[in-house]
Design an enzyme around this catalytic site. Structure first.
Site, PDB file in Angstrom:
ATOM      1  N   GLN A 288      48.704  35.269  36.384  1.00 26.30           N
ATOM      2  CA  GLN A 288      49.258  36.631  36.335  1.00 26.30           C
ATOM      3  C   GLN A 288      50.357  36.798  37.374  1.00 26.30           C
ATOM      4  OE1 GLN A 288      46.727  39.668  38.020  1.00 26.30           O
ATOM      5  NE2 GLN A 288      47.373  41.195  36.520  1.00 26.30           N
ATOM      6  N   GLY A 289      51.570  37.064  36.935  1.00 24.52           N
ATOM      7  CA  GLY A 289      52.692  37.230  37.858  1.00 24.52           C
ATOM      8  C   GLY A 289      53.023  38.693  38.095  1.00 24.52           C
ATOM      9  N   TYR A 290      52.258  39.329  38.934  1.00 29.97           N
ATOM     10  CA  TYR A 290      52.471  40.757  39.208  1.00 29.97           C
ATOM     11  C   TYR A 290      52.963  40.971  40.637  1.00 29.97           C
ATOM     12  CZ  TYR A 290      50.450  42.838  34.979  1.00 29.97           C
ATOM     13  OH  TYR A 290      50.213  43.251  33.703  1.00 29.97           O
ATOM     14  N   SER A 291      52.067  40.711  41.609  1.00 28.80           N
ATOM     15  CA  SER A 291      52.362  41.047  43.003  1.00 28.80           C
ATOM     16  C   SER A 291      53.538  40.250  43.538  1.00 28.80           C
ATOM     17  CB  SER A 291      51.144  40.757  43.883  1.00 28.80           C
ATOM     18  OG  SER A 291      50.069  41.564  43.512  1.00 28.80           O
TER      19      SER A 291
ATOM     20  N   GLU B 293      41.729  45.123  32.533  1.00 27.54           N
ATOM     21  CA  GLU B 293      41.255  44.301  33.648  1.00 27.54           C
ATOM     22  C   GLU B 293      40.005  44.922  34.249  1.00 27.54           C
ATOM     23  OE1 GLU B 293      43.001  42.521  37.871  1.00 27.54           O
ATOM     24  OE2 GLU B 293      44.160  43.945  36.705  1.00 27.54           O
TER      25      GLU B 293
ATOM     26  N   ASN C  57      41.317  49.710  46.758  1.00 27.29           N
ATOM     27  CA  ASN C  57      40.424  50.865  46.627  1.00 27.29           C
ATOM     28  C   ASN C  57      41.135  52.164  47.014  1.00 27.29           C
ATOM     29  OD1 ASN C  57      38.634  48.925  45.878  1.00 27.29           O
ATOM     30  ND2 ASN C  57      36.990  49.564  47.254  1.00 27.29           N
ATOM     31  N   GLU C  58      42.121  52.065  47.891  1.00 33.61           N
ATOM     32  CA  GLU C  58      42.878  53.268  48.258  1.00 33.61           C
ATOM     33  C   GLU C  58      43.745  53.736  47.080  1.00 33.61           C
ATOM     34  OE1 GLU C  58      42.501  50.588  50.212  1.00 33.61           O
ATOM     35  OE2 GLU C  58      41.160  51.568  51.644  1.00 33.61           O
TER      36      GLU C  58
END
Lengths: 398, 377
Positions: free
Chosen positions: A126-129, A244, A384-385
């Site tokens: 997965q190429g997200y961040s 997800e 979580n934030e």
């Protein structure tokens, strides 16, 4: 209101149990139970076993070779798998990309990629961040510039899990700087053997190598590898993120982790008695067990609501937060239970068949390392934030 | 597996909810709480007419409900209105009578469900600290009868009751589970002194002193010395009831706080724009969902074997204790000064939510029970 499984659900559970008893290889469940590292071959072996039974893609329609299970069936399957010590199904192809392709992909893309996910031909990452785009994912900068029937991709992705194994990456790239940041993003499928891709390992605080940096230097990607419309990738990415989080509560994982914690606490000693009998330690375990029992029902309620067509609200965010907090708490207690023997650590001993002579109880070596590794749970998949931001926006309207 | 309520229970919730919204606003509630016995007999009659008292009992007792989910659904609505009428006292004493009573005693149930007779359960004592086996009040066998001496603490609505179920020890040590008897008695009998008072959260109770109270075998409720199991079972029902009540009250408290965050302006913006408050609201919502799940688990296991049933009761009560304190304290804090005023409704919900932890075992008591169940108790 009926908290028991229906006869059909019980029959399904028994079928899953029988399958696991017959088909889950002992060398895999041993590794999982002992906290040993799974190799790429281990994960592929388990995928192939599930695929042969038609159970790899639990939520996919039968048309595409999925099991087309109900939400409750998927829950049962997950609980039984973790209880039996089965390896986790790698989500990237099956649970992340698959649903996006089915909803937004072209007929050619579906026909080509979906079968290859099921038969294990392609390993996806997965190429997200990116270094500058974590929780603020839409600020991503990796660019894709159109050059005739190709995009030329330049930039960097990071935290890419198992990129070192991957044949393909589904990748968010910037194709426009007009308008809001969300409006200039496209969704590309990139062959990891393309010239100009460089994968470099990131060693995490537990000493493990799961995540990577991926660099793109004039990587040419055919336009045909774009999913959906140009500049509409954010919509697909959001859709993927909601998928997800199906099962994000991790009830099965936490249930098994709690059982392991209790086994450890029964064997560890304090003042000559099992640690499990120490009232302070037992109270901590009891508290997390109470929380887990409630979350199991919260999860089932959300699954049923989703199955009956209720629009997705903030349930997945709530479950992500509570699920990760609970699992991290169990990891913390397992670490505490070991006392002094949480300290010695041999990374090599996480490989099955190692010949390291360990000190302390045989279950001790991976425990603190797992605690540290699972700090990731409250960070990835939308920290979580960020989940709390989503809750306050969706549910509270703040 | 199915998490939807039956049509009957949805109707019960709708009816109770509508009545409370329309007829039981906070001013009405304050006025009623200030009445001599801490509730309104006329209101109680209306609840009876709506069938809400009957919802506490099964049809074999002349009721229209009585299952865990009937009680959960009803008390969640009662919690949304901070209803002070004696539902809890009726559940406790009424269900003991239904469970253990002989024909004569059972005959009382008709009047209870119709709202004509009031009952209360006198069990807790000054030093029992939620331990259900702790009974130092004694019943001494004298000839054909019994002489009861002792003191019972914080008997819910005990001073309004026409009949009282009281526990007394006939044998064994103070904390033994064996040796406890229940009596169903007329509180106007000689030697019974009741002292009524209001509670900090606006409800009503009394302390009762028994001095040489003479009773006969006909006053026994169930078999003498064997009452513990029934006491534990009915206390589990009552714990479920207050957990559901807390769930209702917690929802109102967060709804009020959300409204306040959207309207209260500081530094030129509604304070709900501040992330520090948004995240704390989100945390409360998560805990409230957890409480709802725990209430469902407890309600759904009311007919399960004892160890399973009591595990879920204690899990719910522990979770309600923790989440309740969080919601009560945070909703007051987010309101600031206005949350500290009598005039505003929120703090009355907060008080009830916190004081529910003092009924039928607090967070620590139930955590200890979970630990004991884990050790095979």
């Amino acid at each position: 209101m009926d908290l028991s499984f229906t006869p059909d659900e019980i029959a399904f559970r028994d079928e899953v149990r029988a399958f696991l008893a017959a088909k889950l290889p002992e060398h895999l469940s041993d590794k999982v139970r002992n906290g040993h590292r799974l190799t790429k071959q281990d994960m592929e072996e388990w995928h192939a076993i599930l695929s042969a039974r038609g159970w790899l893609a639990a939520s996919w329609p039968k048309k595409w070779g999925g099991a087309e299970w109900t939400a409750i069936q998927r829950h049962i399957f997950e609980e039984e798998c973790y209880a039996a010590g089965a390896p986790r199904i790698m989500p990237f192809g099956v649970n992340m990309l698959g649903p996006v392709l089915m909803k937004y992909g072209s007929e050619e893309q579906k026909a080509h990629y979906l079968p290859r996910i099921l038969d294990g031909t392609d390993w996806w990452c997965q190429g997200y961040s990116e270094p500058g785009a974590g929780s603020d994912l839409a600020s991503l900068k990796t660019s894709a510039v159109r050059d005739d029937d190709h995009y030329v991709v330049n930039g960097q992705k990071t935290w890419t899990t198992f990129a070192q194994y991957a044949d393909w990456m589904f990748c968010l790239v910037r194709t426009s700087n007009e308008g809001k940041p969300q409006q200039g993003i496209s969704f590309l499928l990139i062959d990891m053997t393309s010239p100009g891709i460089d994968v470099r390992p990131i060693v995490t605080l537990d000493g493990g190598h799961e995540v990577n940096e991926v660099f793109f230097d004039d990587v040419r990607v055919p336009v045909a590898n774009r999913v959906g419309q140009e500049n509409a990738g954010w919509t697909y990415a959001k859709y993927l993120l909601t998928h997800e989080r199906t099962g994000i509560a991790g009830v099965g994982l936490s249930t098994e982790a709690l059982a392991q914690l209790k086994r450890i606490a029964a064997r560890q000693k304090k003042r000559g008695r099992p640690l499990a009998e120490d009232p302070y330690f037992a109270a901590r375990v009891a508290r997390v067990e109470i929380d887990l029992a409630a979350m199991r029902t919260t999860n089932l309620r959300a699954l049923q609501a989703a199955a009956s067509g209720a629009p997705p609200g903030a349930e997945s965010s709530m479950l992500k937060i509570k699920g990760t907090v609970i699992r991290q708490e169990i990891n913390d207690l397992a670490r505490r239970a070991l006392g002094l023997y949480a300290l010695p650590f041999a990374s090599e001993a996480l490989e099955a068949g190692h010949n390291v002579t360990l000190v302390g109880p045989d279950y001790a070596n991976p425990i603190a390392s797992q605690y540290f590794n699972n700090r990731k749970l409250s960070i990835f998949g939308g920290s979580n934030e960020i989940q709390k931001n989503i809750i306050s926006k969706i549910v509270l309207g703040l | 597996m199915d998490f939807t309520h039956t049509e009957d229970r949805r109707m019960l919730a709708d009816m109770a909810g509508r009545f409370i919204r329309e007829r039981y606003d906070i001013e009405t509630r304050h006025k009623i709480a200030g009445m001599p016995l801490g509730f309104d007999r006329e209101m109680w009659n209306q609840f009876a007419e709506l069938g809400l008292i009957g919802a506490l009992f099964g049809d074999q007792s002349g009721g229209f409900g009585g299952a865990g989910f009937d009680i959960a659904v009803l008390f969640e609505e009662l919690g949304r209105g901070l209803v002070v009428e004696p539902f809890l006292a009726t559940l406790l004493a009424g269900r003991l009578i239904a469970d253990l009573g002989n024909d004569t005693q059972q005959a009382l149930l008709g009047d209870i469900i119709a709202g004509r007779a009031l009952v209360a359960f006198a069990h807790g004592e000054a030093d029992s600290h939620y331990d259900l086996g702790h009974v130092s009040t004694t019943a001494r066998r004298v000839g054909e009868g019994w002489i009861v001496n002792g003191h019972k603490a914080v008997v819910l609505n005990g001073d309004a009751a026409d009949r009282i179920v009281v526990s007394a020890r006939i044998s064994g040590d103070t904390c033994d589970k064996r040796g406890i008897a229940l009596f169903l008695l007329d509180p106007s009998a000689k030697g019974i002194d009741r002292r009524g008072y209001g509670t900090v959260d606006g409800y009503h109770a009394c302390d009762i002193t028994f001095t040489k109270v003479a009773l006969g075998d006909g006053d026994l409720l169930g078999a003498a010395g064997e009452a513990f199991d029934a006491i534990e079972r009915v206390t589990g029902l009552a714990a479920l009831a207050v957990c559901a009540e807390a769930l209702g009250a917690m929802q109102v408290a967060t709804e009020m706080t959300l409204e306040y965050l959207k309207t209260r302006t500081q530094f030129g913006v509604p304070i709900g724009r501040f992330q520090v408050l948004q995240h704390r609201m989100a945390e409360m919502l998560i805990e409230i969902e957890q409480v709802r799940s725990a209430v469902i688990n407890a309600a759904g296991h009311m007919e399960a074997p004892r160890s399973v049933r009591e595990w879920h009761v204690s899990a719910a009560k522990n979770l309600v204790g923790r989440a309740g304190r969080l919601v009560a304290e945070e909703t007051i804090q987010m309101h600031g000064g206005i949350g500290m005023t009598w005039e505003y409704a929120l703090p009355h919900f907060a008080k009830r939510i916190v004081m529910i932890d003092h009924l039928f075992g607090d967070e620590d008591h139930h955590l200890e029970r979970i630990v004991q169940f884990g050790a095979g108790a």
